[in-house]
Design a protein around this motif. Structure first.
Motif, mmCIF file in Angstrom:
data_model
loop_
_atom_site.group_PDB
_atom_site.id
_atom_site.type_symbol
_atom_site.label_atom_id
_atom_site.label_comp_id
_atom_site.label_asym_id
_atom_site.label_seq_id
_atom_site.Cartn_x
_atom_site.Cartn_y
_atom_site.Cartn_z
ATOM 1 N N THR A 146 0.810 -1.220 0.000
ATOM 2 C CA THR A 146 0.000 0.000 0.000
ATOM 3 C C THR A 146 0.843 1.269 0.000
ATOM 4 O O THR A 146 0.346 2.332 -0.350
ATOM 5 C CB THR A 146 -0.917 0.049 1.226
ATOM 6 N N LEU A 157 -7.914 3.582 3.157
ATOM 7 C CA LEU A 157 -8.285 4.097 1.841
ATOM 8 C C LEU A 157 -7.587 3.320 0.737
ATOM 9 O O LEU A 157 -8.183 2.978 -0.282
ATOM 10 C CB LEU A 157 -7.905 5.570 1.738
ATOM 11 N N ARG A 158 -6.316 3.078 0.962
ATOM 12 C CA ARG A 158 -5.544 2.456 -0.123
ATOM 13 C C ARG A 158 -5.896 0.986 -0.318
ATOM 14 O O ARG A 158 -5.834 0.476 -1.431
ATOM 15 C CB ARG A 158 -4.053 2.593 0.175
ATOM 16 N N ALA A 186 -8.722 -0.245 -0.146
ATOM 17 C CA ALA A 186 -9.935 -0.313 -0.951
ATOM 18 C C ALA A 186 -9.619 -0.184 -2.432
ATOM 19 O O ALA A 186 -10.365 -0.674 -3.276
ATOM 20 C CB ALA A 186 -10.894 0.790 -0.514
ATOM 21 N N LYS A 187 -8.510 0.461 -2.756
ATOM 22 C CA LYS A 187 -8.221 0.719 -4.174
ATOM 23 C C LYS A 187 -7.164 -0.216 -4.733
ATOM 24 O O LYS A 187 -6.628 0.040 -5.812
ATOM 25 C CB LYS A 187 -7.743 2.169 -4.320
ATOM 26 N N THR A 220 -5.136 -3.126 -6.603
ATOM 27 C CA THR A 220 -5.394 -3.971 -7.764
ATOM 28 C C THR A 220 -5.508 -5.407 -7.290
ATOM 29 O O THR A 220 -4.978 -5.765 -6.235
ATOM 30 C CB THR A 220 -4.233 -3.861 -8.758
ATOM 31 N N GLN A 260 -3.971 -7.665 -3.806
ATOM 32 C CA GLN A 260 -4.867 -7.960 -2.696
ATOM 33 C C GLN A 260 -4.454 -9.184 -1.909
ATOM 34 O O GLN A 260 -4.589 -9.227 -0.689
ATOM 35 C CB GLN A 260 -6.296 -8.129 -3.209
ATOM 36 N N GLY A 303 -13.198 -4.201 0.106
ATOM 37 C CA GLY A 303 -13.391 -5.008 -1.096
ATOM 38 C C GLY A 303 -13.343 -6.495 -0.780
ATOM 39 O O GLY A 303 -13.983 -6.966 0.150
ATOM 40 N N ARG A 356 -14.373 8.044 0.475
ATOM 41 C CA ARG A 356 -15.518 7.666 -0.358
ATOM 42 C C ARG A 356 -16.411 8.826 -0.688
ATOM 43 O O ARG A 356 -17.313 9.167 0.003
ATOM 44 C CB ARG A 356 -16.336 6.588 0.331
ATOM 45 N N ASN A 376 3.638 1.452 -4.563
ATOM 46 C CA ASN A 376 2.307 2.042 -4.709
ATOM 47 C C ASN A 376 2.326 3.442 -4.094
ATOM 48 O O ASN A 376 1.803 3.664 -3.016
ATOM 49 C CB ASN A 376 1.303 1.120 -4.011
#
Lengths: 163, 89, 507, 949, 118, 141
Positions: C184, C194-195, C197-198, C200, C204, C270, C507, D711
């Motif tokens: 992250t 936050l990160r 959730a985004k 790739t 994950q 996610g 969000r 990242n």
């Protein structure tokens, strides 16, 4: 008072020099700090060095250093040849006993250090009364000659420095 | 020219490191292992210096300086242990 | 006073350093410094609690560096609650230690104690993952020192296990943090939320591995099966007053589980949403069982208390592991209770052991001892509290938990386990009490008093704990409302994230 | 409000009495009695309102979220029950004053009794089922105390524990049941639940809830198969038995059945479960009673039987049966309490309770005998006593109940039970009071003082009066209560002695006749009974508990085997599992970041590291050699850090490495150097496999992260703001002392604590077992006599100032170039440690001018003060400030507050390292056998000159 | 062979050795194992900033290519902490050995006396 | 950079590398520890020395600022290396004399010369035999 402030004047000088070398630059600020450290650190370390050796600064030291450096280079090549080309069973490695005339621990250490730094000889031990030095030599033909050479080349000079 | 010299020197030191490693693993005596370790430290200092030249950077010299000091302490401590068992007495 | 947030961390650190400096002075000085520090800490915790009560999340950026880049301290309701609990417990335990003279049994009790508080408070306040690690280490190493305080062969042997296992735990913690940073690119928990959730899809899995490793470490601290193995022996060999303080140590694991899971791996994560929760329920059910089963054959009071602590922390984790607002609120009510109850059992065990030096805290018939009547009442109340029987807060806590999980698919298991183990605890504690107080009362001769002598003053800290638990019962209404608010805040992590990173980011 | 007062009164009384342990017995009794009377008065004040309005209630919010409110609810049922609790309680208090011996702690007794009374009252009054639960469990706890009151009797302790386990355990089931019930009904308020009977009975959770609630009720009311605790609870003082087993505790289960009757009763399931259990219990209890000889055991088993009767009545589910149940509940309370007290008098005056030893007491104790005969007649159901009335009603209900499709089954069984109850009641009367004396009793029997016979006399009078004037005395109350139970208008009630020739009268007659016959043929029956192989419940229970404890012990010992290896193994396994599970959950895609080529030197270094690692494993039993190999690993790691652009790390690694090695060598000196091999080959293979898997996992994670692009890490900010915001170019150092100074603050605290912990650990090493072992320690190496070699000493003397200079240099440049406080601290520590190694502990220790404790403290304080300094300027903690200071002549200096912080770091590090290592080496001195040397060098030529050898 | 592979395999081997040694039955190998694990973890944490050759994080204006300083700072902290911990474990194991006369941690040594007391 | 400087640097570096290699080669092939010590000394002095001097010339020659750190490294090494060698030798002497190592070499047991009649080597012999002393009387600090 002065003795208390500068327990080891030689050390102070050495520290100042080393500091400036480390700083890599010559500025007044650096010099101030150097002098400061050169004063403070010996005061802290003085208890750990109770009997300071009396050194003669000057030509003998320079001469000694030059001789040693020269010998180091020469001996390096000598030993390199032995390592590369001499067969193990032809090695004439042996122990040498060097009677000492030097009488201070610092001087004997300097001598022993020099002997070790020049390849081919390693000072291994001193006698319990501090009057003999045990040296291991990698390849020596004539023990007596080698002992004499060491005494003459190094010990004599060191005696002039440590008086 | 310096580049080639560096390459050769790197190779030499690397091989020297390997040789010292051999002595370290092979022994036979403990003194041999200590000696090998000491030699490896010295070789490492050489490597650092060469690396400094290679990168034209003086950032790494403190590491060499420290290694010189610390390698000595280590060697002496190991020897002292062999001699006396207790390294501080 | 925005700066008050740092006080729970800096204050004990300074107190610790001061008591270290003055260690050669009079004895009482060390104790006085420590007690004064604890008192001040309690006041600070109360002030912070008042500040967090209305739901405002205070963020303190250390070094004035903006949020994801520097370290932030975050005070929300949960951390305020934990701070308050810690301060209260610390105060009581320290009083006990000082009155019983434990602090003079070895070196550096007071500095270690205060440093432990530094670690605990830091862990509760920090909003940065690596900083959390650092404070974990602070509290762990202080706990090692305290655990070994007074020493003795069994304590040393148990100490090795405790320390080595936790060291490996720290290693895993670092792996988890490392992977999460590697994936992250941040250490700030809000930012990470936050990160995550985004991320790739390729990243994950790695984040998931990091998440579960962190969970594992927290579970280790919270003594979740099968990672609880270290706890019984450690606590059973620790000085009881120290073990009483350690009752909060398992809670730090629980706190971290709650914090990290709800904030970072919560609903917004996610595919990773609630990932840590998936394994927790069965494990915590087993923990409850193993804990209370271990309580039954225990040979010593501390061992029994330790197993009880495992069991009741397991009960707590059962509620936590559902990660559902009502259950969480129930857990948050139960959390202070189980901490106080565990501490109480240790303290009472100490009172008993000090009064019969030839028997110590072994659960065997011994002679009558001083204050046996009062202590038997204290023990009974402690047992009631630990087993979760009325009229103390454990019963309410259990009711809350049972009520909250009713709709869950596994409700049957949870109910069976929670209630069944309560029975086991009742049987075990009743046996112990009967042996210690009823059988012992037959013996004619009175016990040889402890070398240092015992006073009835020693009972005060235990009584204070009971009063606190009674207060938990009497004030259960407002307290449960507060727990509900804490839980609501936890399940709306946007508030936390926005408080840390500024409005509009989430969000 | 008075309802709350009423309900709190016993608890307040318990506290009051509990706090007057030194008052006289009479004062204590008076206080307790006053409390109970006051409560009774308060209750009776409410009675008209209850009769008139059906209920009185009061409510206070407690835990709205849970739905638990302090709501009290007094209806006729509660009133009936509460009157019994308080009334009989009062009598028991009086009775106990005279019953208990002077040596019994009276105050404690009354405190427990009032506590119990409060709990029972709570059950009667609770208007919220969760509140009811609280009191339910409280009765279990307080009865535990009461039953175990004579704590020096083993049977009292066991009985108490058994009662607690069974009733408390049942209470737990009840918790589940009531919560379920509340969730079905949507409220935990009693009136809400009672109103939603249809909803409840239609719910799929109804059977489960019912079973759970019944478990609670049956355990409390000693229904089969949970009945066994009750007889053992007879180890309690008789007043307790009279109270617990007549009016109160055991009735709580029946009360609960009555209380929840509107919500639960009426279904087949209810009928089958409750009625059958009641029937079985009634029969079994009655049969057992007949063959008991201890008066209290007779009463206990008869109680079981009577409770079975009550349960069966409520189980029948018809309103009339409920009325009968309530009436019998009242009657039973009266005669059973009287009987217990009566038995207590017999015990008290004769010294025995064995029915086989007693007999013919009627002439010796006429008052007692009268009371006993009347009360047992009521129990037998002889007219015209209250017992007769309610038994008639029971038989009437039984007469038209079908069970299992057989019409005659229930009537038959009920009649048998009635017969048995007549038999045992008569036996109690006949064998104790009538006939001739059978043996010499320990004490000479005579009537007791009025304090003992007064209370039972009142009860007996009540039983007689109710038999004679049932409607006048009990009609209103029973009707009201019945209305409350049924939740509707009760059926028309006619309590009278003569109903005409009904089946029940016939059954009653049969029962009396056969009961008398049984008594006549008692001796052969007893022999028969004694030959029956009946399981003894207590043994079963004890076996069960023992088995539970034993199993728990096995499991616990098997799990917690104190092996660090197992604990760690599990931890590693879990970690591997967790990592794998996490990866699986999120999926893995290979990264695409280009890899860097490996130079040959790197490969060689790598090979050296791997070889050294394997060498460590191979050499782990040759510990010293393993240490040398470890050094190689450290060396290569440091080189790697240099190569991979982390000079700070390299410096730190190098210096930490050596301190660690020194530490390990110091410790190794006293540890075994070549221990025996412990683990077998399979074990090592297993551990190896675990290691390989774990290693692969860690390696894979590292690989996976390294091969993917970063990242957008937050460190970009650190990079750009390091110089402008932090005043230094060495970003790592600025991060440590500025961006993340708080981490570093924690880190030095860790180090300081480690040193303190080490210090306090080692402080005691010279004492006790450890001190002895040190004294006996024999070096396992042959040692050279020389301790302080000359060359080494001289070299360190020169190196000390140099190294300190280097330390200062590394410190000062840290902010801009690799270095910093931590490394500087370590370098200085190493420099001083060199002195220790060269010149010996004592010599150096005398010359060292450090107080390590103070250094640690000061370091932490300095670091904290630096951070706090920012607060003075209104900035957050650890906000740094820096600036360039131009001094004349000297030039420009950069000063940063972070540097002060770094000073704190360095000071702490020096203090911590020196404290730990110096203390450790000090321990080794204890083991030394040689004289300590005052000289820095063993060979000193200068010294040799002065004193020629 | 790439540098990344070398580093990853180093981490793997060190971890494996650490785990293996930690699972031995005496304190000293356990200490060695912990030391190994802490090497592994230091390298691991460091590697999380990705590998960069010769770009030490010494700030120069305009330079955009640098080694990630943050993991380095973290590793520094971790090194110090693990040093403190290791020191404590070493001393504790020595102290325990002195007190009890055994350096075994496999639980066998403590089980015997306890069985009788049960 | 002038080609002279370049040449000098290259030569020095090569020299350093070569001597480091030769020293380590000696470490491998020489027959006994005492002889191997000689090889190792060489790596110290000229091996590292060559590199250091090369580097010292390189930096000013390549336009970077002149650094003297190499001198300091050399200074440190020159102080420490002989002591290291001395200690290794002493340890070796001790272990050989006591037959602690498996294969004895260097004739330490048999051929080692003694310094004089009334003294011995410090490693084996001490002028003041340490008398036993009650070590429980260690004063606390």
């Amino acid at each position: 008072m002065l003795r208390k402030l500068f327990p080891h004047p030689g050390l102070t000088v050495l520290l100042i020099a080393v500091w400036l070398l480390m700083l890599n630059s010559l500025s007044i600020g650096g010099l101030v700090v150097a002098v400061l450290l050169g004063t403070v650190i010996p005061i802290f370390s003085a208890p750990f060095w109770p009997d300071r050796p009396r050194l003669h600064f000057g030509w003998p030291i320079v001469e000694y250093l030059l001789v040693v450096i020269g010998d180091i280079v020469a001996a390096n090549f000598h030993v390199a040849r032995i390592i590369l080309f001499r067969r193990n069973r032809d090695l004439r490695s042996r122990w040498l006993v060097i009677p000492l005339d030097l009488r201070s621990a610092e001087a004997i250490t300097a001598l022993a250090g020099t002997i070790s730094l020049t390849p081919g000889t390693v000072s291994s031990d001193v006698s319990a009364d501090g009057r003999f030095l045990l040296v291991h030599a990698l390849d020596v033909g004539d023990e007596a000659a080698e002992v004499a050479r060491i005494k003459e080349r190094y010990e004599a000079r060191l005696q002039r420095i440590f008086r | 020219m310096i580049g080639y010299a560096l390459a050769i020197a790197f190779a030499c030191v690397a091989v020297a490191l390997l040789l010292a490693l051999f002595r370290l693993l092979a022994g036979p005596t403990r003194g041999d292992r200590i000696l090998a370790l000491d030699t490896m430290v010295i070789n490492a200092i050489a490597l650092i210096v060469l690396f400094g030249i290679h990168q034209t950077s003086s950032t790494y010299f403190e590491a060499a300086l420290l290694l010189a000091m610390v390698g000595f302490v280590g060697t002496v401590a190991y020897c002292k242990f062999l001699l006396r068992g207790d390294i501080v007495e | 006073m925005t700066h008050l947030i740092v006080a729970p961390i800096v204050l004990p650190a300074i107190i610790a350093a001061l008591s270290l400096l003055f260690r050669r002075r009079r004895r009482w000085l060390g104790a006085a410094i420590g007690l004064a520090g604890c008192g001040a800490l309690l006041l600070v915790a109360l002030a912070l609690f008042a500040r967090a009560y209305d739901g405002a999340i205070s963020v303190y950026a250390l070094g004035k560096w903006p949020a994801p880049f520097g370290i932030v301290l975050v005070l929300d309701r949960l951390s305020a609650l934990m701070l308050l609990l810690t301060s209260v417990l610390a105060m009581i335990v320290l009083c006990h230690a000082v009155i019983t003279g434990l602090d003079r049994k070895g070196w550096h009790f007071h500095p270690l104690f205060q440093f432990l508080l530094v670690g605990l408070d830091g862990a509760f306040l920090t909003g940065d993952l690596f900083n959390l690690f650092v404070f974990f280490e602070v509290l762990l190493i202080a706990s090692y020192g305290l655990m070994l305080h007074g020493q003795g062969a069994s304590r040393l042997k148990a100490g090795i296990q405790y320390i080595v296992i936790n060291l490996v735990g720290s290693t895993l913690f670092l792996i988890g943090i490392g992977v999460l940073y590697g994936v992250t690119g941040t250490l700030n928990m809000a930012d990470m939320a936050l990160r995550i959730a985004k991320l790739t899809p390729g990243d994950q899995g790695l984040a998931g591995a990091g998440a579960l490793l962190l969970t594992l470490v927290f579970a280790l601290k919270a003594a979740l099966l099968p990672l609880h193995l270290w706890l019984p022996r450690t606590y059973a060999s620790t000085a009881p007053a120290v073990a009483a303080l350690f009752a909060i140590m398992t809670k730090i694991g629980v706190y971290s589980l709650i914090r990290v899971t709800s904030l970072i791996f919560g609903a917004g994560a996610g595919t990773l949403a609630w990932l840590p929760a998936r394994w927790m329920l069965p494990a915590s059910l087993l923990t409850v069982m193993v804990g209370f089963i271990g309580l039954l054959p225990a040979r010593g009071l501390r061992e029994q208390a330790a197993f009880g602590l495992v069991g009741s922390t397991g009960t707590l984790l059962v509620a936590v592991s559902l990660f559902e607002p009502r259950a969480m609120a129930a857990a948050l009510y139960y959390l202070p209770h189980t901490t106080l109850a565990g501490a109480l059992l240790f303290l009472v065990g100490d009172l008993i052991a000090r009064r019969r030096p030839d028997y110590g805290d072994a659960i065997t018939v011994g002679p009558r001892f001083a204050n046996i009547e009062v202590i038997s009442v204290l023990y009974m109340l402690a047992a009631i509290a630990l087993a979760g029987m009325p009229p103390l807060s454990g019963f309410i806590g259990k009711l809350l938990i049972l009520d909250a999980v009713e709709a869950h698919p596994a409700a049957g298991w949870i109910w069976a386990m929670v209630l069944g183990t309560t029975l086991i605890a009742i049987i075990g504690l009743a046996r112990t009490g009967s042996t210690l107080f009823w059988k012992s009362s037959i013996c004619g001769e009175a016990a040889r008093p402890a070398p240092g002598g015992v006073t009835s003053k020693e009972l005060l800290p235990s009584i204070a704990l009971i009063i606190l638990m009674v207060a938990l019962v009497v004030g259960a209404g407002p307290i449960t409302v507060f727990c509900d608010m804490v839980s609501a805040q936890l399940f709306a992590p946007q508030g936390y994230v926005e408080a840390v990173l500024g409005k509009g980011v989430a969000r | 409000m008075s309802l709350f007062l009423l309900f709190l009164l016993p608890f307040l009384g318990a506290i009051l009495v509990g706090f007057m342990p030194h008052a006289s017995r009479t004062t204590q009794a008076a206080a307790a009695g006053a409390i109970a009377s006051a409560a009774l008065v308060l209750l009776l004040v409410q009675a008209p309102a209850v009769i008139a309005d059906g209920r009185v209630s009061a409510r206070m919010d407690w835990i709205p979220i849970l739905g638990l409110s302090a709501s009290l609810y007094l209806d006729a049922l509660g009133l009936l029950f509460a009157v019994l609790i308080l009334g009989i309680g009062l009598l028991v208090i009086i009775y106990a004053r005279f019953y208990l011996k002077a040596s019994d702690p009276m105050g404690r007794f009354y405190a427990f009794l009032l506590l119990f009374q409060g709990a029972m009252l709570g059950i009667a009054l609770a208007g919220n089922v969760l509140l009811l639960l609280i009191f339910w469990e409280l009765t279990s706890l307080s009865s535990f105390l009461l039953i175990g009151f004579w704590r020096d009797r083993a049977e009292a302790r066991q009985g108490a524990r058994m009662a607690l386990a069974v009733t408390g355990g049942g209470g737990l089931a009840l918790i589940a049941g009531l919560i379920l019930l509340g969730r079905i009904a949507g409220t935990y308020e009693l009136d809400g639940i009672l109103r939603s009977g249809a909803l409840i009975q239609a719910s799929p959770h109804y059977p489960l809830a019912l079973v759970l609630i019944l478990l609670g009720s049956f355990t409390k009311s000693a229904q089969f198969p949970f009945h066994f605790w009750l007889p053992h609870a007879m180890a309690a003082p008789t007043p307790v038995s009279a109270y617990l087993h007549s009016a109160t505790m055991v009735k709580a289960g029946v009360f609960l059945l009555a209380r929840l009757w509107p919500a639960l009763a009426g279904t087949d399931l209810w009928f089958h479960l409750v009625a059958t259990t009641g029937l079985v219990t009634m029969l079994l209890g009655a049969a057992t009673t007949l063959f008991k000889h201890d008066l209290k055991a007779i009463l206990a088993y008869s109680t079981v039987s009577q409770l079975g009767l009550l349960t069966m009545l409520f189980g029948l589910g018809t309103p009339m049966a409920a009325v009968a149940g309530l009436f019998h509940l009242l009657n039973h309370a009266l005669f059973k309490a009287a009987l217990f007290m009566n038995a207590g008098i017999v015990d008290h005056e004769t010294g025995t309770r064995d029915a086989r030893l007693l007999g013919g007491l009627a002439t010796l104790m006429p008052i007692t005998a009268t009371l006993g005969l009347l009360a047992s007649a009521s129990m037998a159901g002889l007219p015209p006593l209250g017992g007769f009335l309610s038994k008639e009603m029971m038989l009437e209900e039984a007469a038209h109940t079908r069970l299992a499709g057989i019409d005659w089954l229930v009537p038959l069984l009920a009649t048998i039970a009635a017969t048995l109850s007549v038999a045992y009641s008569l036996r109690y009367a006949v064998h104790v009071y009538l006939g001739r004396r059978r043996a010499q009793t320990p004490l000479a029997p005579h009537d007791p003082p009025v304090g003992l016979w007064g209370p039972p006399a009142l009860l007996v009078a009540g039983a007689v009066a109710i038999g004679l004037f049932p409607m006048a005395l009990a009609g209103g109350l029973i009707r009201g209560a019945a209305g409350a139970v049924i939740g509707a208008a009760p059926p028309p009630l006619a309590l009278k002695l003569w109903h005409g020739f009904t089946p029940s009268l016939g059954m009653s007659g049969i029962a009396i006749l056969f009961g008398a016959l049984i008594l006549a043929g008692y001796a052969p029956l007893l022999r028969l009974w004694d030959r029956l192989p009946l399981p003894v419940a207590k043994t079963l229970f004890d076996h069960g508990v023992t088995a539970l404890v034993e199993t728990s012990r096995r499991i616990t010992l098997a799990i917690h085997n104190a092996s660090l290896q197992r604990y760690l193994g599990i931890l590693f396994l879990s970690a591997i599992a967790a990592g794998t599970a996490g990866l699986m959950a999120g999926g893995y895609v290979p990264g695409e970041r280009p890899t860097l080529p490996a130079s040959p030197v790197a490969i060689v270094a790598w090979a050296a590291l791997i070889a050294a690692t394997f060498a460590v494993i191979r050499a782990q039993r040759h510990r010293y050699v393993a240490l040398i190999f470890i050094s190689v690993i450290g060396l290569v790691v440091s080189l790697g850090f240099i190569y991979l652009s982390a000079p700070d790390l390299a410096l730190t690694q190098i210096s930490v490495e050596i301190v660690t090695i020194l530490l390990l060598l110091l410790a190794l000196n006293l540890l075994p150097k070549r221990p025996l091999r412990l683990s077998s080959t399979p074990l090592r293979l297993r551990d190896g496999a675990l290691g390989v898997i774990g290693g692969c996992g860690a390696g894979f994670l590292a690989w996976a992260v390294m091969t993917r692009a970063p990242n957008d890490p937050i460190s970009a900010y650190h990079w750009t703001n390091s110089y402008s915001g932090g005043g230094g170019t060495n970003v790592v150092n600025v991060t440590l002392v500025d961006f993340r100074a708080f981490d570093t603050f924690g880190e030095i605290i860790v180090l300081g604590i480690a040193a303190l912990a080490i210090f306090s650990l080692l402080q005691t090493a010279t004492r006790g077992a450890s001190g002895r072992r040190l004294l006996q320690w024999i070096p396992d190496l042959v040692r050279s006599p020389e301790r302080h070699p000359m060359m080494f000493v001289v070299a360190t003397r020169l190196l000390l100032p140099l190294a300190m200079l280097v330390g200062v240099y590394i410190f000062l440049r840290g902010h801009n170039l690799p270095g910093g406080g931590f490394i500087a601290g370590l370098v200085i520590s190493i420099a001083i440690l060199m002195q220790y190694m060269a010149s010996g502990f004592d010599w150096t220790d005398q010359r060292r001018q450090l107080d390590e404790h103070a250094m640690i403290a000061c370091g932490v304080l300095v670091a904290a003060a630096t951070g706090l300094g920012a607060l003075l300027f209104g900035r957050p903690l650890f906000t740094s400030a820096f600036g360039h200071l131009d001094l004349p002549v000297i030039g420009s200096f950069e000063l940063a507050s972070a540097m002060a912080f770094d000073v704190g770091v360095a000071v702490t590090v020096v203090g911590a390292v020196m404290l730990a290592l110096a203390e450790l080496s000090h321990i080794a001195q204890r083991a030394e056998k040689d004289a300590r040397s005052e000289h820095a060098m063993d060979v000193d030529p200068a010294r040799q000159q002065e004193t020629p050898a | 062979m790439s540098l990344e592979f070398l580093v990853a395999s180093t981490i793997g081997v060190l971890t494996a050795a650490g785990i293996y040694l930690c699972l031995r039955g005496r304190t000293f190998p356990v200490v060695l194992g912990l030391a190994m694990l802490s090497y592994a973890i230091n390298v691991f944490l460091f590697a999380m900033g990705r590998l960069v050759v010769d770009r030490p994080p010494i700030y120069e204006k305009g330079l955009a290519d640098y080694a990630d300083p943050l993991p380095q700072a973290l590793v520094l902290t971790a090194i110090v902490i693990s040093f403190g911990m290791t020191a404590l474990v070493v001393v504790l194991s020595l102290r325990t050995y002195l007190e009890t006369g055994t350096d075994q941690v496999d639980g066998i040594a403590d089980r015997q006396p306890e069985d009788g007391g049960a | 950079m002038s080609s002279v400087a370049e040449l000098a640097i290259s030569l020095l570096i090569l020299l350093g590398g070569a001597f480091a290699l030769i020293g380590s080669w000696g470490l491998v092939r020489l027959p006994s520890l005492m002889t191997r010590l000689h090889g190792a000394t060489k790596a110290t002095t000229l091996g590292v020395g060559g590199c250091l001097i090369g580097s010292m010339i390189y930096f000013p020659a390549s336009g970077a600022s002149w650094t003297a750190h190499e001198l300091l490294v050399t200074l440190f090494l020159f102080i420490t290396a002989p002591v290291s060698a001395n200690m290794i030798a002493k340890a070796h002497l001790h272990r050989q004399r006591c037959r602690l190592d498996a294969d004895a070499a260097d004739g330490i047991k048999e051929e080692l010369p003694e310094p004089s009649a009334d003294t011995g080597w410090a490693t084996f012999w001490t002028p003041e035999p340490a008398e036993k002393q009650d070590s429980s009387a260690i004063p606390r600090r």
